[in-house]
Scaffold this motif. Structure first.
Motif, PDB file in Angstrom:
ATOM      1  N   MET A   1      -6.454  -4.982   1.251  1.00  0.00           N
ATOM      2  CA  MET A   1      -6.839  -4.435   2.541  1.00  0.00           C
ATOM      3  C   MET A   1      -6.067  -5.118   3.672  1.00  0.00           C
ATOM      4  O   MET A   1      -5.650  -4.469   4.604  1.00  0.00           O
ATOM      5  N   GLN A   2      -5.899  -6.433   3.592  1.00  0.00           N
ATOM      6  CA  GLN A   2      -5.164  -7.152   4.636  1.00  0.00           C
ATOM      7  C   GLN A   2      -3.737  -6.612   4.758  1.00  0.00           C
ATOM      8  O   GLN A   2      -3.252  -6.413   5.859  1.00  0.00           O
ATOM      9  N   ARG A   3      -3.095  -6.410   3.632  1.00  0.00           N
ATOM     10  CA  ARG A   3      -1.711  -5.934   3.666  1.00  0.00           C
ATOM     11  C   ARG A   3      -1.640  -4.567   4.330  1.00  0.00           C
ATOM     12  O   ARG A   3      -0.794  -4.323   5.180  1.00  0.00           O
ATOM     13  N   TYR A   4      -2.549  -3.682   3.976  1.00  0.00           N
ATOM     14  CA  TYR A   4      -2.592  -2.342   4.565  1.00  0.00           C
ATOM     15  C   TYR A   4      -2.716  -2.431   6.089  1.00  0.00           C
ATOM     16  O   TYR A   4      -1.985  -1.786   6.826  1.00  0.00           O
ATOM     17  N   ILE A   5      -3.624  -3.252   6.559  1.00  0.00           N
ATOM     18  CA  ILE A   5      -3.847  -3.400   8.007  1.00  0.00           C
ATOM     19  C   ILE A   5      -2.629  -4.012   8.689  1.00  0.00           C
ATOM     20  O   ILE A   5      -2.180  -3.532   9.727  1.00  0.00           O
ATOM     21  N   HIS A   6      -2.088  -5.061   8.098  1.00  0.00           N
ATOM     22  CA  HIS A   6      -0.938  -5.730   8.712  1.00  0.00           C
ATOM     23  C   HIS A   6       0.314  -4.862   8.701  1.00  0.00           C
ATOM     24  O   HIS A   6       1.169  -4.985   9.568  1.00  0.00           O
ATOM     25  N   GLN A   7       0.420  -3.961   7.721  1.00  0.00           N
ATOM     26  CA  GLN A   7       1.611  -3.112   7.641  1.00  0.00           C
ATOM     27  C   GLN A   7       1.522  -1.859   8.519  1.00  0.00           C
ATOM     28  O   GLN A   7       2.531  -1.199   8.749  1.00  0.00           O
ATOM     29  N   ASN A   8       0.346  -1.516   9.020  1.00  0.00           N
ATOM     30  CA  ASN A   8       0.215  -0.305   9.832  1.00  0.00           C
ATOM     31  C   ASN A   8       1.200  -0.253  11.006  1.00  0.00           C
ATOM     32  O   ASN A   8       1.842   0.769  11.214  1.00  0.00           O
ATOM     33  N   PRO A   9       1.363  -1.314  11.795  1.00  0.00           N
ATOM     34  CA  PRO A   9       2.324  -1.235  12.907  1.00  0.00           C
ATOM     35  C   PRO A   9       3.767  -0.997  12.445  1.00  0.00           C
ATOM     36  O   PRO A   9       4.539  -0.334  13.134  1.00  0.00           O
ATOM     37  N   VAL A  10       4.110  -1.510  11.266  1.00  0.00           N
ATOM     38  CA  VAL A  10       5.459  -1.302  10.713  1.00  0.00           C
ATOM     39  C   VAL A  10       5.619   0.163  10.320  1.00  0.00           C
ATOM     40  O   VAL A  10       6.589   0.821  10.695  1.00  0.00           O
ATOM     41  N   LYS A  11       4.634   0.690   9.583  1.00  0.00           N
ATOM     42  CA  LYS A  11       4.702   2.083   9.137  1.00  0.00           C
ATOM     43  C   LYS A  11       4.623   3.059  10.298  1.00  0.00           C
ATOM     44  O   LYS A  11       5.159   4.163  10.225  1.00  0.00           O
TER      45      LYS A  11
END
Length: 140
Positions: A1-11
């Protein structure tokens, strides 16, 4: 879940890498934590703090295949409000976008469908600019 949240601005195309997004809790994990408790997650990665941080950084930067919330090719190309106001006034032959409320239901709904389908204006944007209830814009 952390990775998903942290990657949202990149995606979403806001930044090129996770570290660049200054409003992310990512920085709490790799620097001194002031706002959140990072121990639980880091302890799952390793008993040694430095090793845990390095594993966390690697894990977070490994791009996942999850879709970013509300981000798709269409959303990236949304029209800005200033442009959308001009489109609404021109298409609907109005002085102000908010005047769309005054039209009869059938005419109003025809214009709403056109604004959504042909001009790719979002339901939220039409609602915001015209003052017409979201449910009406959605059903039109």
């Amino acid at each position: 879940m952390q990775r998903y949240i942290h990657q949202n601005p990149v995606k979403a195309g806001l930044v090129k890498c996770v570290e660049e997004y200054k409003w992310s809790s990512f920085h709490e994990y790799i620097n001194q934590a002031d706002l959140i408790d990072v121990d639980f997650l880091l302890e799952m990665m390793s008993d040694e703090t430095e090793k845990a941080i390095q594993k966390f950084i690697k894990y977070t930067n490994d791009m996942s295949e999850h879709e970013c919330l509300d981000i798709d090719d269409q959303a990236k190309q949304r029209t800005r409000d200033e442009e959308a106001r001009v489109i609404i006034k021109k298409v609907c032959n109005l002085k102000n976008a908010i005047d769309l409320q005054q039209l009869d239901c059938q005419t109003r709904n025809t214009y709403l469908r056109m604004l959504k389908q042909k001009y790719n204006l979002s339901i939220r944007q039409i609602e915001r600019l015209t003052g017409i209830n979201r449910g009406i814009v959605l059903k039109a």
